[in-house]
Design an enzyme around this catalytic site. Structure first.
Site, mmCIF file in Angstrom:
data_model
loop_
_atom_site.group_PDB
_atom_site.id
_atom_site.type_symbol
_atom_site.label_atom_id
_atom_site.label_comp_id
_atom_site.label_asym_id
_atom_site.label_seq_id
_atom_site.Cartn_x
_atom_site.Cartn_y
_atom_site.Cartn_z
ATOM 1 N N ASP A 1 93.972 1.630 78.507
ATOM 2 C CA ASP A 1 95.437 1.896 78.562
ATOM 3 C C ASP A 1 95.939 2.679 77.258
ATOM 4 O OD1 ASP A 1 98.266 1.809 79.012
ATOM 5 O OD2 ASP A 1 98.106 -0.303 79.643
ATOM 6 N N HIS B 1 96.856 3.189 82.247
ATOM 7 C CA HIS B 1 98.153 2.987 81.979
ATOM 8 C C HIS B 1 98.931 2.498 83.482
ATOM 9 C CE1 HIS B 1 102.314 3.101 80.665
ATOM 10 N NE2 HIS B 1 102.656 4.123 81.454
ATOM 11 N N SER C 1 105.838 0.223 82.063
ATOM 12 C CA SER C 1 105.958 1.348 81.115
ATOM 13 C C SER C 1 107.567 1.509 80.785
ATOM 14 C CB SER C 1 105.702 2.809 81.705
ATOM 15 O OG SER C 1 105.655 3.663 80.846
#
Length: 487
Positions: free
Chosen positions: A432, A464, A256
């Site tokens: 995601d 995610h 991320s």
């Protein structure tokens, strides 16, 4: 991009907490208290909030997760395992703290207490229950992996290492289902490995969020300068960590925001990166529309005025309230959220402002988002999430400088990675919320510029948090990408 932020610029900011050092009165590892049940009622939420000690609980919560690793040794008083014919190079994982700033805080009484250059080297310790030093340098907290025995990575001391970096508001313990494989794959590739907490997050030092405010007197800061200042807060501290360890090159694995910052580091220090593994990276896709006007251009309230854990400090001043959201085509709630984002509000600041309601809110997220984990794992992950979320706000206030409302990068990485020449992997979950088209576009552009060793991978049955949603496939990818390096 603007010129790099001078390293000295970070030294003017007071560190809100100190490096962690062993407390001689700490209980032995066998007495580590179990995590408490996830709050399901308002009464249990109040109790959890009232009894919470963020720093101590965060250290305990991390250790509970790390004890799941067969290689983890919680005490620095415990020697490395003895090599055997069947296991000549046993893998070892230990908690570490690395000084990245040889200067003392401004509040320190005497500069004669400043540590020698040698103190910037890697230091390993058991954190258990912790106490403060009176005068301490900045540090990055982490877990290091090496293999013991003659010919192991500890003895060889290679100059190339693998570094795993977490995402926004998270910490290294989120990778507890992958860390053992990460260490094993790295050792097969002849490298030591490290999972780190970013500066301002997890158990690393938490400097004042003033680092993300525009320089004094600057009212019309460019988007480039604003983004650069936020990126440099993190990537310059990673560079200091690399120097302290004496490493030449690194393979960076980032999730991320950690993926975004890994690319930012590679762009600024290209000679120090030999591979990028970007796990559901933020800020990659090209913007569908021009980036919004920066907060500085709107003459927004400085973030330091709202960087408090109290509800009162999460409320903007009357002057700012007068400039609040105006009626428009968007729903008012969405408009208010965009306005608050540009103000520099942190979602964790809002969470801290909920006071006794916060444990229950985090509990709802933990139980629903990670329902695939066992009951014990959910309890331990909840304890870790709550502890990291309740800690003093610091690095979390970067987010509105890097991303525009809607989580779109102000300076998308797909447009900045054209000249990245190292092998690069983009990994996404099939569910995601990060768009894999961003990774595909970045790969296309890099290939046009001569980098053919790039690809985008989609992991099934994962969102995610790929590493928790489908740890089996994530661990297979770690082994595939890391075990053959031998450098």
């Amino acid at each position: 991009m603007s010129s790099p932020l001078p390293s000295a610029a970070l030294l003017d900011l007071p560190d809100e907490r100190h490096p962690l050092t062993p407390n001689v009165d700490s209980p032995p590892p066998s007495l580590l208290p179990p995590s408490k049940a996830v709050p399901t009622t308002f009464g249990s939420s109040i109790s959890a909030w009232w009894k919470h000690n963020s720093e101590k609980e965060m250290a305990h919560a991390e250790e509970r997760l790390l004890r799941r690793l067969p290689s983890f040794i919680p005490s620095d008083l415990t020697p490395d395992p003895t090599p055997t014919p069947s296991n000549p190079h046993p893998l070892v994982a230990r908690v570490l703290s690395t000084s990245i700033d040889p200067h003392l805080e401004p509040s320190s009484a005497s500069s004669s207490l400043a540590p020698s250059p040698a103190s910037s080297s890697l230091k390993v310790h058991h954190h258990g229950l912790l106490k403060h030093k009176q005068a301490s340098p900045r540090h990055l907290h982490g877990v290091g992996f090496y293999t013991a025995g003659a010919g192991g990575t500890k003895a060889s001391g290679g100059k190339s290492v693998n570094v795993l970096l977490h995402g926004y508001g998270a910490a290294l313990g989120f990778f507890f289902m992958n860390l053992q494989t990460f260490g094993e794959a790295s050792s097969l590739g002849g490298r030591r490995a490290f999972a780190l907490d970013w500066l301002g997050m997890g158990l690393s030092s938490r400097p004042s969020p003033k680092a993300f405010d525009p320089p004094s007197g600057v009212k019309n800061e460019s988007v480039e300068d604003r983004v650069s200042r936020a990126e440099n807060f993190f990537i310059d501290s990673l560079e200091e960590w690399r120097k302290a360890g004496g490493y030449d090159t690194m393979t960076l694995l980032g999730h991320s925001l950690g993926g975004y910052l890994s690319v930012a580091y590679a762009l600024k220090y290209p000679e120090r990166v030999d591979k990028l593994i970007l796990i559901s990276p933020a800020g990659v896709p090209l913007n569908p529309e021009p980036a919004p006007v920066s907060a500085a251009q709107q003459e927004l309230k400085p973030r330091t005025e709202i960087a408090s854990s109290s509800a009162a400090d999460s409320t903007p001043s009357k002057e700012v309230q007068k400039e609040g959201p105006k009626p428009g085509s968007r729903p008012r709630l969405r408009q208010f959220a965009a306005w608050a984002w540009e103000q520099g509000w942190s979602p964790f600041g809002i969470l801290r402002g909920l006071g006794p309601f916060a444990p229950r809110v985090v509990g709802l997220y933990s139980t629903r988002r990670f329902e695939g984990l066992t009951e014990e794992e959910v309890r331990d992950v909840h304890s870790y999430i709550y502890s990291t979320s309740m800690a003093k706000g610091s690095g979390e206030y970067c987010i509105s400088s890097i991303l525009a409302p809607g989580a779109v990068a102000r300076l998308p990485m797909a447009a900045r990675m054209d000249n990245v020449k190292v092998p690069t992997r983009f990994i996404y979950g099939d569910k995601d919320w990060m768009d894999p088209k961003g990774g595909m576009e970045a790969c296309r552009r890099m290939k046009l510029n001569g980098n053919k060793d790039v690809k985008t991978i989609v992991v099934p049955k994962a969102g995610h948090h790929i590493y928790l949603d489908n740890p089996t496939r994530m661990n297979e990818l770690l082994m595939e990408e890391l075990k053959e390096v031998r450098a």
